[in-house]
Write an enzyme that holds these catalytic residues in place. Structure first.
Site: not given
Ligand code: ZN
Ligand code: ZN
Length: 414
Positions: A84, A142-143, A384
Site C-alpha cells: 500500500d 500495512e499502513e 512518509h
C-alpha cells in the site's frame, strides 16, 4: 569459506534483469494505491508470480496476494512485501513521480513489491539449487495495521502451507547499501486510544448548572503527561502523545462532551498494559473528581504489536547477508519507535526475521548536514516524507537479501 546458501544466492542472482526490475519499480511508483485498494499492484505482482511458475491466489484478506512454489522436501519459507501507498502529495520531482493526485509510495512499499517479484523469479529459475516450499505474500494495508491480520483471518494458512519461518524487509534512510539487523525487538508497538468525557452542557454564563467536560479534558491531558515520566521505569522506552482534543461549538456554550485521542509507542507488553491501566484510571479519576454524570468511555483504536525478531532466525539471515554483501554492511541499529504489522503474519508463534535496507541516494546522503550517521539519518528525507525517494541502486541488493535469506533455510546444508 562461504556457505552453500551464500554461494547459491550469488549464483542465482548473478544475472538479475535489473533494468526490467527498475521499470517495474517505476511503474508501481507512478501508480500508488491506498490501503485495501491495491488492485493494480496486486494484479501486477500476481502476473509476475504466475509467469515464474507459482500457484497464485488474489483477493486474500481484501487485496492480498499469495503464491506458492513447491520444490520438494524441506521447510516452508514465507517472503513478504507490503503493497500500500500513503495519502501524501509527492514532491520528489522525479520523472516517475506519482500520477495519482494526493497518493504516493512514500514508504517504499513499491520497492518491497519489486524485490519480492525479483526474488520469486530468481528462486523459481534457480530451483535446482534448493529444495522446500517457497510462499510469497503481497500484503495489503500495512499502513493501517490491518492487512496482515485480514490475510490470516481469510485463511492464508488454510489455503497455502503454513510457513516454518517468515522473512520481511523495509527500505529506510541511510547510505544505500547497508543492512540493519536486530536479533530481538526491532519495531515498537503502537496503540491508539480514544477517551470521551461526558459532562453536562449548558449556558456559558451559568457554569453552576453544568459539568464542564472541557475543564475535565484539560486535567486529563495534563495528568496523562505523568504516565511515562512518573509510572514507567527510566530504563523502558515509551511515548504517550495526545494528538487530538475536540469539544464544543461556540465560546458561550458549555458542551456536553469532550474527546481526546492519543497514541502510545511501547516496546513491551507489560509497559503497554501498565500505560493503558494508568490512562483508564486517570480518565475515570478526573471524571469522578469533576462530578461527571457518567464515567468516561475509553476505547482502543488501531494498533500494531511490537516486531520482535527471533534471535536465531535473525542471526542466520544476518550471517548469510554478511557473506553475500560483506561483513561491514550489516549493523545493529537497536529498536526503532516506528511500527509494523508484519509480526501478525507470524500468528503469535512462528519465528521471523525483519530487517532494513538503507536506500538514501549517495549524493543526498553525502550532502546531508551532520557529523555522524545518526545526525545525517535525521536530516535526509524519511519514510512518509513527500520527498522520500529510495535509490534505484538498491533494487538488485534487495532481491539478493530475500534470495539469500530464503536459501539460508532452503539450500542444502554445507
Ligand atoms: Zn509506512
Ligand atoms: Zn512501510
Amino acid at each position: 569459506m562461504t556457505s552453500a546458501a551464500a554461494r547459491a544466492a550469488l549464483d542465482i542472482t548473478a544475472d538479475l534483469p535489473v533494468s526490467a526490475l527498475e521499470d517495474f519499480y517505476r511503474d508501481l511508483h507512478r501508480h500508488p494505491e491506498l490501503a485495501f485498494q491495491e488492485h493494480r499492484t496486486a494484479a501486477a505482482l500476481t502476473e509476475r508470480l504466475t509467469q515464474a511458475g507459482f500457484e497464485t491466489a488474489e483477493g486474500i484478506g481484501g487485496t492480498g496476494v499469495a503464491g506458492v512454489l513447491r520444490n520438494g522436501e524441506g521447510p516452508t519459507v514465507l517472503l513478504r512485501a507490503d503493497m500500500d501507498a500513503l495519502p501524501v502529495t509527492e514532491e520528489t520531482g522525479l520523472a516517475y513521480a506519482s500520477q495519482t493526485p494526493g497518493v504516493m509510495h512514500a514508504c517504499g512499499h513499491d520497492m518491497h513489491v519489486t524485490w519480492l517479484a525479483g526474488a520469486a523469479a530468481a528462486l523459481a529459475a534457480g530451483r535446482d539449487a534448493w529444495s522446500g516450499t517457497l510462499l510469497v505474500v503481497g500484503q495489503p494495508a500495512e499502513e493501517s495495521g490491518k492487512g496482515a491480520a485480514a490475510m490470516l483471518a481469510d485463511g492464508l494458512y488454510d489455503r497455502f502451507p503454513r510457513p516454518d519461518v517468515l522473512l520481511g524487509q523495509h527500505v529506510t534512510p541511510g547510505p544505500a547499501g547497508l543492512y540493519a539487523h536486530v536479533p530481538g525487538l526491532i519495531m515498537s508497538a503502537t496503540t491508539d486510544v480514544d477517551i470521551v468525557v461526558h459532562g453536562r452542557g449548558g449556558h456559558g454564563s451559568r457554569p453552576e448548572t453544568t459539568v464542564d467536560p472541557v475543564v475535565t479534558a484539560a486535567y486529563i491531558v495534563t495528568r496523562l503527561q505523568t504516565v511515562v515520566s512518573r509510572e514507567i521505569a527510566p530504563r523502558e522506552s515509551a511515548v504517550l502523545t495526545v494528538g487530538r482534543i475536540e469539544a464544543g461549538t461556540a465560546s458561550n456554550i458549555i458542551p456536553a462532551t469532550a474527546r481526546i485521542s492519543l497514541n502510545l509507542r511501547t516496546q513491551s507488553e507489560a509497559v503497554r498494559d501498565r500505560m493503558l491501566a494508568a490512562i483508564r484510571r486517570i480518565a475515570e479519576g478526573e471524571c469522578l473528581a469533576a462530578g461527571c454524570p457518567r464515567g468516561p468511555e475509553v476505547t482502543l483504536g488501531n494498533g500494531f504489536p511490537a516486531t520482535v525478531n527471533d534471535a536465531d532466525t535473525d542471526h542466520r539471515v544476518a550471517g548469510v547477508h554478511r557473506e553475500v554483501f560483506g561483513e561491514a554492511t550489516v549493523f545493529d541499529p537497536g529498536p526503532a519507535m516506528g511500527s509494523e504489522d508484519f509480526s501478525q503474519l507470524a500468528d503469535g508463534k512462528l519465528p521471523y526475521a525483519y530487517w532494513f535496507v538503507t536506500s538514501t541516494p549517495a549524493a543526498v546522503w553525502d550532502e546531508a548536514p551532520g557529523e555522524d550517521l545518526m545526525e545525517r539519518f535525521d536530516a535526509v528525507p524519511s519514510n512518509h516524507s513527500p520527498l522520500f525517494a529510495p535509490d534505484l541502486s538498491v533494487v538488485a541488493p534487495g532481491v539478493r537479501t530475500l534470495v539469500s535469506g530464503a536459501l539460508a533455510y532452503l539450500a542444502p546444508a554445507d
